[in-house]
Motif scaffolding. Structure first.
Motif, PDB file in Angstrom:
ATOM      1  N   ILE A 172       0.830  -1.210   0.000  1.00  0.00           N
ATOM      2  CA  ILE A 172       0.000   0.000   0.000  1.00  0.00           C
ATOM      3  C   ILE A 172       0.861   1.256   0.000  1.00  0.00           C
ATOM      4  O   ILE A 172       0.606   2.199  -0.763  1.00  0.00           O
ATOM      5  CB  ILE A 172      -0.991   0.003   1.193  1.00  0.00           C
ATOM      6  N   MET A 173       1.888   1.303   0.825  1.00  0.00           N
ATOM      7  CA  MET A 173       2.740   2.500   0.872  1.00  0.00           C
ATOM      8  C   MET A 173       3.446   2.733  -0.458  1.00  0.00           C
ATOM      9  O   MET A 173       3.578   3.866  -0.912  1.00  0.00           O
ATOM     10  CB  MET A 173       3.745   2.415   2.019  1.00  0.00           C
ATOM     11  N   ASN A 174       3.884   1.661  -1.107  1.00  0.00           N
ATOM     12  CA  ASN A 174       4.512   1.813  -2.425  1.00  0.00           C
ATOM     13  C   ASN A 174       3.500   2.249  -3.479  1.00  0.00           C
ATOM     14  O   ASN A 174       3.806   3.075  -4.332  1.00  0.00           O
ATOM     15  CB  ASN A 174       5.207   0.515  -2.849  1.00  0.00           C
ATOM     16  N   CYS A 175       2.283   1.720  -3.414  1.00  0.00           N
ATOM     17  CA  CYS A 175       1.241   2.129  -4.365  1.00  0.00           C
ATOM     18  C   CYS A 175       0.915   3.610  -4.201  1.00  0.00           C
ATOM     19  O   CYS A 175       0.791   4.340  -5.189  1.00  0.00           O
ATOM     20  CB  CYS A 175      -0.020   1.286  -4.186  1.00  0.00           C
ATOM     21  N   ILE A 176       0.808   4.066  -2.965  1.00  0.00           N
ATOM     22  CA  ILE A 176       0.538   5.487  -2.708  1.00  0.00           C
ATOM     23  C   ILE A 176       1.680   6.343  -3.263  1.00  0.00           C
ATOM     24  O   ILE A 176       1.449   7.366  -3.913  1.00  0.00           O
ATOM     25  CB  ILE A 176       0.324   5.739  -1.197  1.00  0.00           C
ATOM     26  N   THR A 177       2.908   5.907  -3.043  1.00  0.00           N
ATOM     27  CA  THR A 177       4.072   6.646  -3.548  1.00  0.00           C
ATOM     28  C   THR A 177       4.077   6.700  -5.072  1.00  0.00           C
ATOM     29  O   THR A 177       4.349   7.749  -5.663  1.00  0.00           O
ATOM     30  CB  THR A 177       5.380   6.002  -3.029  1.00  0.00           C
ATOM     31  N   ILE A 178       3.749   5.591  -5.720  1.00  0.00           N
ATOM     32  CA  ILE A 178       3.731   5.549  -7.187  1.00  0.00           C
ATOM     33  C   ILE A 178       2.681   6.517  -7.735  1.00  0.00           C
ATOM     34  O   ILE A 178       2.921   7.214  -8.724  1.00  0.00           O
ATOM     35  CB  ILE A 178       3.477   4.115  -7.698  1.00  0.00           C
ATOM     36  N   VAL A 179       1.526   6.589  -7.075  1.00  0.00           N
ATOM     37  CA  VAL A 179       0.477   7.521  -7.518  1.00  0.00           C
ATOM     38  C   VAL A 179       0.945   8.957  -7.343  1.00  0.00           C
ATOM     39  O   VAL A 179       0.779   9.791  -8.226  1.00  0.00           O
ATOM     40  CB  VAL A 179      -0.843   7.299  -6.747  1.00  0.00           C
ATOM     41  N   GLN A 180       1.546   9.252  -6.201  1.00  0.00           N
ATOM     42  CA  GLN A 180       1.931  10.632  -5.907  1.00  0.00           C
ATOM     43  C   GLN A 180       3.184  11.081  -6.651  1.00  0.00           C
ATOM     44  O   GLN A 180       3.340  12.261  -6.937  1.00  0.00           O
ATOM     45  CB  GLN A 180       2.116  10.807  -4.397  1.00  0.00           C
ATOM     46  N   MET A 181       4.084  10.148  -6.945  1.00  0.00           N
ATOM     47  CA  MET A 181       5.303  10.480  -7.687  1.00  0.00           C
ATOM     48  C   MET A 181       5.481   9.451  -8.794  1.00  0.00           C
ATOM     49  O   MET A 181       6.211   8.476  -8.625  1.00  0.00           O
ATOM     50  CB  MET A 181       6.508  10.466  -6.743  1.00  0.00           C
ATOM     51  N   PRO A 182       4.811   9.660  -9.913  1.00  0.00           N
ATOM     52  CA  PRO A 182       4.794   8.628 -10.964  1.00  0.00           C
ATOM     53  C   PRO A 182       6.099   8.503 -11.765  1.00  0.00           C
ATOM     54  O   PRO A 182       6.104   8.423 -12.978  1.00  0.00           O
ATOM     55  CB  PRO A 182       3.627   9.077 -11.845  1.00  0.00           C
ATOM     56  N   LEU A 183       7.221   8.472 -11.045  1.00  0.00           N
ATOM     57  CA  LEU A 183       8.507   8.239 -11.705  1.00  0.00           C
ATOM     58  C   LEU A 183       8.729   6.743 -11.905  1.00  0.00           C
ATOM     59  O   LEU A 183       9.583   6.327 -12.661  1.00  0.00           O
ATOM     60  CB  LEU A 183       9.650   8.819 -10.852  1.00  0.00           C
ATOM     61  N   PHE A 184       7.951   5.966 -11.184  1.00  0.00           N
ATOM     62  CA  PHE A 184       8.065   4.509 -11.195  1.00  0.00           C
ATOM     63  C   PHE A 184       6.706   3.954 -11.567  1.00  0.00           C
ATOM     64  O   PHE A 184       5.690   4.412 -11.042  1.00  0.00           O
ATOM     65  CB  PHE A 184       8.479   4.060  -9.786  1.00  0.00           C
TER      66      PHE A 184
END
Length: 198
Positions: A172-184
């Protein structure tokens, strides 16, 4: 069903039965918030939009803060219900997690637009209470994913090395990060996830 007082022209009120007045109030409150912004969301404007007497609105929501927190709770609950539906579907874990990510992406974008506004979070009481609720709902989301990971591990389709709860939190934390910073991209994350779980 509840009896509510409807505001009539000329200032008179009349009692009428409405099947779900709280839901009626919430749906009109969301409309005002989403279309006009937080500053325009007043109990008077809501009373006018619903056609319900102002006193009746206050019976359900004594303060604007109570109303906003109920709206936020309703918003989160709808998202969690959608995730639970995805998880209940009979499918492999990876497509399920991808669908949860897609739902989370939509949720976060909308949440940012409507709920993370300076108007709303500029008030300390709103931000403290809202953040506490956010954390509780994120915990519920993590619990849903942890339960699905546990089920998949019991079916021998994955191996959990970190524990279901820690792995769910990681996802979940990685999914949230991917949404907020779509570098990955999520597809790249899924490759790492498969290495972790297989």
């Amino acid at each position: 069903m509840n009896t509510v007082h409807l505001k009539m022209e000329g200032g008179r009120t009349m009692a009428r039965i409405i099947e779900n007045p709280k839901q009626l109030i919430l749906s009109h409150a969301k409309e005002i918030l989403y279309q006009q912004g937080y500053q325009k969301l007043s109990m008077r404007a809501l009373s006018k939009a619903c056609g319900i007497a102002l006193g009746t609105i206050y019976n359900y929501y004594p303060t604007k803060k109570d109303l906003v927190f109920e709206m936020m709770t309703d918003y989160w609950q709808r998202f969690l219900d959608a995730v639970a539906e995805i998880i209940a579907a009979d499918a492999d874990i990876y497509p399920k997690l991808h669908r949860v990510f897609n739902e989370l992406e939509i949720f976060i974008r909308n949440f940012r637009q409507y709920w993370l506004t300076p108007e709303l979070y500029g008030d300390q009481a709103y931000s403290d209470g809202g953040l506490q609720k956010d954390h509780r709902f994120i915990d519920q989301l993590i619990d849903l994913i942890a339960a699905e990971l546990t089920r998949a591990a019991a079916d021998n389709t994955i191996q959990i090395r970190l524990g279901a709860h820690e792995t769910a939190k990681f996802i979940i934390m990685n999914c949230i990060t991917i949404v907020q910073m779509p570098l990955f991209r999520y597809q790249s994350f899924e490759l790492f996830l498969k290495q972790l779980l297989e």
